[in-house]
Design an enzyme around this catalytic site. Structure first.
Site, short mmCIF file in Angstrom:
data_model
loop_
_atom_site.label_atom_id
_atom_site.label_comp_id
_atom_site.label_asym_id
_atom_site.label_seq_id
_atom_site.Cartn_x
_atom_site.Cartn_y
_atom_site.Cartn_z
N LYS A 65 -24.70 25.53 4.28
CA LYS A 65 -26.06 25.04 4.47
C LYS A 65 -26.31 24.60 5.91
O LYS A 65 -27.35 24.90 6.50
CB LYS A 65 -26.34 23.87 3.51
CG LYS A 65 -27.66 23.15 3.75
CD LYS A 65 -28.87 24.03 3.49
CE LYS A 65 -30.17 23.33 3.86
NZ LYS A 65 -30.49 22.18 3.03
N LEU B 213 -30.63 13.21 -2.03
CA LEU B 213 -30.83 12.03 -1.20
C LEU B 213 -31.05 12.43 0.26
O LEU B 213 -30.78 13.57 0.65
CB LEU B 213 -29.61 11.11 -1.34
CG LEU B 213 -29.28 10.73 -2.80
CD1 LEU B 213 -27.89 10.13 -2.89
CD2 LEU B 213 -30.33 9.77 -3.33
#
Length: 343
Positions: free
Chosen positions: A209, A96
């Site tokens: 990340k 998403l």
């Protein structure tokens, strides 16, 4: 809220739920990841079944048509809500845009967490949730905690490798979650990527990340600056890129995602396609904002990161047409800013 008739129908599919995989979020990255996942699952287990869901129903329907055109015997269906997806599938992968969408898909009405509550006490243990969204670490941990309270397994598994890596099935997955959840998810992730790294507990994958993209966002800007300066000094872009890529300045932002057309004769970075098909500048700004917010909350200095964040914000403000272009288009913004006529 009373379950809809479609939800009740999904509950009747319990016998197939264990071999059904759902994918929610079919954007640039998600569609490529889902295609590889379904293809490899189908090769591994011909009786596999699939469910797709997207906020844009046309996107989900288009994905289904495309997949069936290649694999006409595949069992793949479109559902309208995340609730229907989790009721139909024992494994659910989500990809998403950011934190608000994750909250909506997982926690709000017709979402994943409310759907898990419709099962008996034991059934959620058969549910594996994999979220590959890059989002706020604290939001991810709250969602994972809610899922785990219902005995579901959940990992955060953001990716590195971009659209090209998603298409080629060579993504790196940075995973946060329990060892049990990681081991169960690892074979699923292997269908979409080549490197799978367990970074630690819930939120650890996202933390890694965000740190990685902080580096990348800064590097892409300085590569653009160096390529512009080199051309101003009379250097051929391909020669300069070759020097950088074989010297101490070597980095992905130059060797794979170089922003100057013709600088990588043996490759096809987004700049060769008018910066289409890469990692959107708006998404890079989102990641830089995430890094800035996290650093501020933890009193970690971020002078270069904040400068890069502000530059990407300026790009979107002054050149909004670059919002959906690959973030290497920051080169075009800087080029226009300097009035440089070089290509």
């Amino acid at each position: 809220m009373k379950p809809t008739s479609s939800v009740l129908r999904a509950l009747h599919h319990c016998t197939t739920r264990a071999r059904t995989t759902a994918f929610i979020g079919l954007g640039r990255m998600g569609s490529e990841m889902a295609r590889n996942l379904f293809l490899n699952k189908l090769s591994e287990s011909p009786d596999s079944e699939f469910v797709v869901c997207d906020a844009m129903l046309d996107s989900a329907a288009s994905f289904r048509r495309s997949f069936l055109s290649r694999f006409p015997d595949a069992r793949i269906e479109v559902v309208n809500t995340p609730e229907e997806a989790v009721l139909a599938a024992g494994t659910v992968v989500t990809m998403l845009p950011s934190s608000p969408e994750v909250n909506t898909v997982y926690t709000e009405s017709n979402g994943i967490i409310p759907a898990l509550r419709l099962f008996s006490a034991n059934r959620p243990q058969q549910t594996l949730l994999i979220d590959s969204t890059t989002l706020d670490v604290d939001v991810a941990r709250r969602v994972a905690s809610a899922a785990e309270e219902l005995k579901a397994l959940m990992i955060d598994a953001p990716v590195s490798g971009g659209v090209a890596g998603a298409k080629a099935g060579t993504l790196s997955f940075l995973v946060g979650g329990t060892e049990t959840a990681f081991r169960k998810a690892e074979p699923i992730l292997a269908h979409m990527g080549k490197r799978i790294i367990h970074c630690g507990s819930s939120g650890a994958g996202l933390s890694a990340k965000i740190c990685n993209n902080l580096v990348l966002g800064v590097q892409q800007i300085v590569v653009a600056e160096a390529m512009l300066l080199g051309q101003a000094l009379g250097l051929d872009p391909a020669v300069l890129a070759g020097v950088i890529n074989s010297s101490t300045g070597a980095c992905w932002a130059s060797s794979v995602n170089n922003p100057v057309p013709s600088s990588l004769p043996d490759k096809s970075p987004p700049c060769e396609r008018d910066y289409e098909g890469g990692f959107a500048t708006a998404l890079m700004l989102k990641d830089m904002l995430l890094a800035s917010d996290i650093a501020s909350a933890r009193n970690s200095p971020l002078p270069l990161g904040q400068a890069a964040r502000d530059l990407y914000a300026d790009v979107l403000k002054m050149s909004p047409e670059l919002a959906k272009k690959d973030f290497s288009s920051v080169y075009r913004y800087l080029k226009d800013l300097g009035g440089d006529g070089q290509d």
